[in-house]
Design a protein around this motif. Structure first.
Motif, PDB file in Angstrom:
ATOM      1  N   PRO A 153      -2.009  44.222  13.470  1.00  0.00           N
ATOM      2  CA  PRO A 153      -0.676  44.838  13.575  1.00  0.00           C
ATOM      3  C   PRO A 153       0.368  44.041  12.803  1.00  0.00           C
ATOM      4  O   PRO A 153       1.325  43.486  13.365  1.00  0.00           O
ATOM      5  CB  PRO A 153      -0.413  44.839  15.083  1.00  0.00           C
ATOM      6  N   ARG A 154       0.167  43.988  11.497  1.00  0.00           N
ATOM      7  CA  ARG A 154       1.048  43.254  10.603  1.00  0.00           C
ATOM      8  C   ARG A 154       1.269  44.099   9.351  1.00  0.00           C
ATOM      9  O   ARG A 154       0.498  45.030   9.078  1.00  0.00           O
ATOM     10  CB  ARG A 154       0.444  41.897  10.219  1.00  0.00           C
ATOM     11  N   ALA A 155       2.299  43.781   8.590  1.00  0.00           N
ATOM     12  CA  ALA A 155       2.587  44.493   7.346  1.00  0.00           C
ATOM     13  C   ALA A 155       2.179  43.621   6.168  1.00  0.00           C
ATOM     14  O   ALA A 155       2.463  42.421   6.139  1.00  0.00           O
ATOM     15  CB  ALA A 155       4.069  44.838   7.258  1.00  0.00           C
ATOM     16  N   ALA A 156       1.515  44.235   5.182  1.00  0.00           N
ATOM     17  CA  ALA A 156       1.139  43.533   3.959  1.00  0.00           C
ATOM     18  C   ALA A 156       2.216  43.732   2.901  1.00  0.00           C
ATOM     19  O   ALA A 156       2.676  44.854   2.672  1.00  0.00           O
ATOM     20  CB  ALA A 156      -0.203  44.044   3.442  1.00  0.00           C
ATOM     21  N   VAL A 157       2.612  42.644   2.264  1.00  0.00           N
ATOM     22  CA  VAL A 157       3.544  42.664   1.133  1.00  0.00           C
ATOM     23  C   VAL A 157       2.840  41.950  -0.016  1.00  0.00           C
ATOM     24  O   VAL A 157       2.316  40.855   0.177  1.00  0.00           O
ATOM     25  CB  VAL A 157       4.863  41.938   1.461  1.00  0.00           C
ATOM     26  N   VAL A 158       2.815  42.567  -1.181  1.00  0.00           N
ATOM     27  CA  VAL A 158       2.193  41.928  -2.343  1.00  0.00           C
ATOM     28  C   VAL A 158       3.248  41.758  -3.424  1.00  0.00           C
ATOM     29  O   VAL A 158       3.813  42.742  -3.905  1.00  0.00           O
ATOM     30  CB  VAL A 158       1.003  42.744  -2.887  1.00  0.00           C
ATOM     31  N   THR A 159       3.518  40.514  -3.788  1.00  0.00           N
ATOM     32  CA  THR A 159       4.514  40.234  -4.829  1.00  0.00           C
ATOM     33  C   THR A 159       4.268  38.847  -5.380  1.00  0.00           C
ATOM     34  O   THR A 159       3.889  37.932  -4.638  1.00  0.00           O
ATOM     35  CB  THR A 159       5.949  40.333  -4.267  1.00  0.00           C
ATOM     36  N   ASN A 160       4.458  38.680  -6.667  1.00  0.00           N
ATOM     37  CA  ASN A 160       4.336  37.370  -7.290  1.00  0.00           C
ATOM     38  C   ASN A 160       5.706  36.715  -7.410  1.00  0.00           C
ATOM     39  O   ASN A 160       6.686  37.372  -7.763  1.00  0.00           O
ATOM     40  CB  ASN A 160       3.697  37.491  -8.677  1.00  0.00           C
ATOM     41  N   GLU A 161       5.753  35.431  -7.092  1.00  0.00           N
ATOM     42  CA  GLU A 161       6.971  34.626  -7.210  1.00  0.00           C
ATOM     43  C   GLU A 161       8.176  35.258  -6.504  1.00  0.00           C
ATOM     44  O   GLU A 161       9.245  35.447  -7.100  1.00  0.00           O
ATOM     45  CB  GLU A 161       7.306  34.377  -8.681  1.00  0.00           C
TER      46      GLU A 161
END
Length: 320
Positions: A153-161
């Motif tokens: 029950p968590r949110a994934a965020v994908v981002t560099n720097e």
């Protein structure tokens, strides 16, 4: 066909090199930005060959795919041939314009010897392209499969720097959104993100994973969160949809075209995004159903076959 291109964008190149050609990727002893060679964390086929600058002088090159302004001079020096004149060339623009956006003129504006290819219609609209011939070839994704479980029950965020890029990537919005759900931030340069945002390790965790592990990890999270204000269409967003994840995203740039109704929530209001995050956390069945629709929508619009077919047509035109 022998195609010369630099290893600039790993995810995009992974899709591009699935085509039926030989792909020549420059490599230098230091494996710096102009000579990274083959990818280390992506799976590329054997048709991708590393070539040194010295080898390029005698290499049979049928097409050059340029991706950065200085590659024009670099290609001419290493090949001994002028891209667009002595050897066919296209210029691929990955990014949305920056700076004074309404008046941001593209470096290739007004060139008559190549085609400027944008990856989104938003990008073509917002760049000042001058009189150069333009085309849009939307992204294609190597399908990772429907891996979604949403067990965490968590949110994934994908981002560099995210710390350096700040408001561009919506990093400043994460503290408010972290009150709605704990965040797992994946990408390069994410170390220290929790401390930077003043969040506890429980509310925000950072991970840097190779591509083959990233997709599995993302798919374990309940939803994909895309708080990006200003960028081109993130491939991680499309990958999340392919995985079968529901999407909660800022309604900015090309995201408004990619995230169609029934696949997630789009808004320019962070409080609306926060409520959507809470909804998916509390309703796992709804999350799975929206994620399944997101996967179908992504397969239809951003499938690999369409992407490769579009490129095949454009490359044939460029060589005629």
């Amino acid at each position: 066909m022998n195609i010369l291109l630099w290893h600039v964008h790993g995810s995009w190149t992974t899709a591009f090199v699935q085509g039926p050609h030989t792909y020549l990727v420059p490599v230098t002893p230091d494996r710096g930005p102009d000579g990274l060679g083959r990818a280390r964390t992506f799976d590329w086929p054997d048709s991708v060959r590393e070539v040194t600058p010295a080898e390029l002088a005698d290499a049979p090159v049928d097409l050059v795919v340029l991706q950065r302004p200085h590659e024009m001079e670099l290609a001419e020096r290493w090949l001994g041939r002028r891209p667009g004149r002595d050897v066919p060339a296209v210029y691929l623009e990955h990014n949305a314009p920056d700076g004074d956006v309404p008046r941001t003129r593209h470096p290739c504006a007004d060139r008559a010897d190549l085609t400027l290819v944008h990856v989104t219609h938003f990008n073509r609209l917002f760049w000042d392209n001058g009189a150069v011939r333009t085309a849009v070839i939307e992204h294609g994704i190597v399908d990772p499969g429907h891996l979604y479980t949403g067990v965490l029950p968590r949110a994934a965020v994908v981002t560099n720097e995210p710390i350096r890029r700040g408001r561009h990537t919506g990093t400043d919005l994460l503290p408010e959104l972290a009150r709605a759900a704990p965040l797992d931030v994946f990408g390069m340069g994410t170390d220290g993100i929790a401390e930077h945002l003043g969040l506890s390790a429980r509310r925000c965790r950072a991970y840097e994973l190779p591509q083959r592990e990233l997709h599995t990890a993302m798919a374990e999270r309940r939803l994909y969160l895309h708080p990006v204000r200003w960028t081109s269409l993130g491939l991680s967003l499309l990958e999340a949809m392919h995985l079968g994840m529901p999407v909660v995203a800022l309604a900015s740039t090309e995201a408004v075209e990619a995230v169609v109704p029934g696949t997630g929530v789009l808004s320019t209001r962070p409080e609306v995004l926060a409520r959507a995050v809470v909804h998916y956390l509390n309703e796992p069945q709804a999350a799975a159903e929206d994620g399944a629709r997101a996967r179908q929508a992504a397969l239809e619009r951003y499938g690999l076959k369409r992407f490769l077919d579009d490129w095949e047509r454009l490359m044939t035109e460029a060589r005629s």
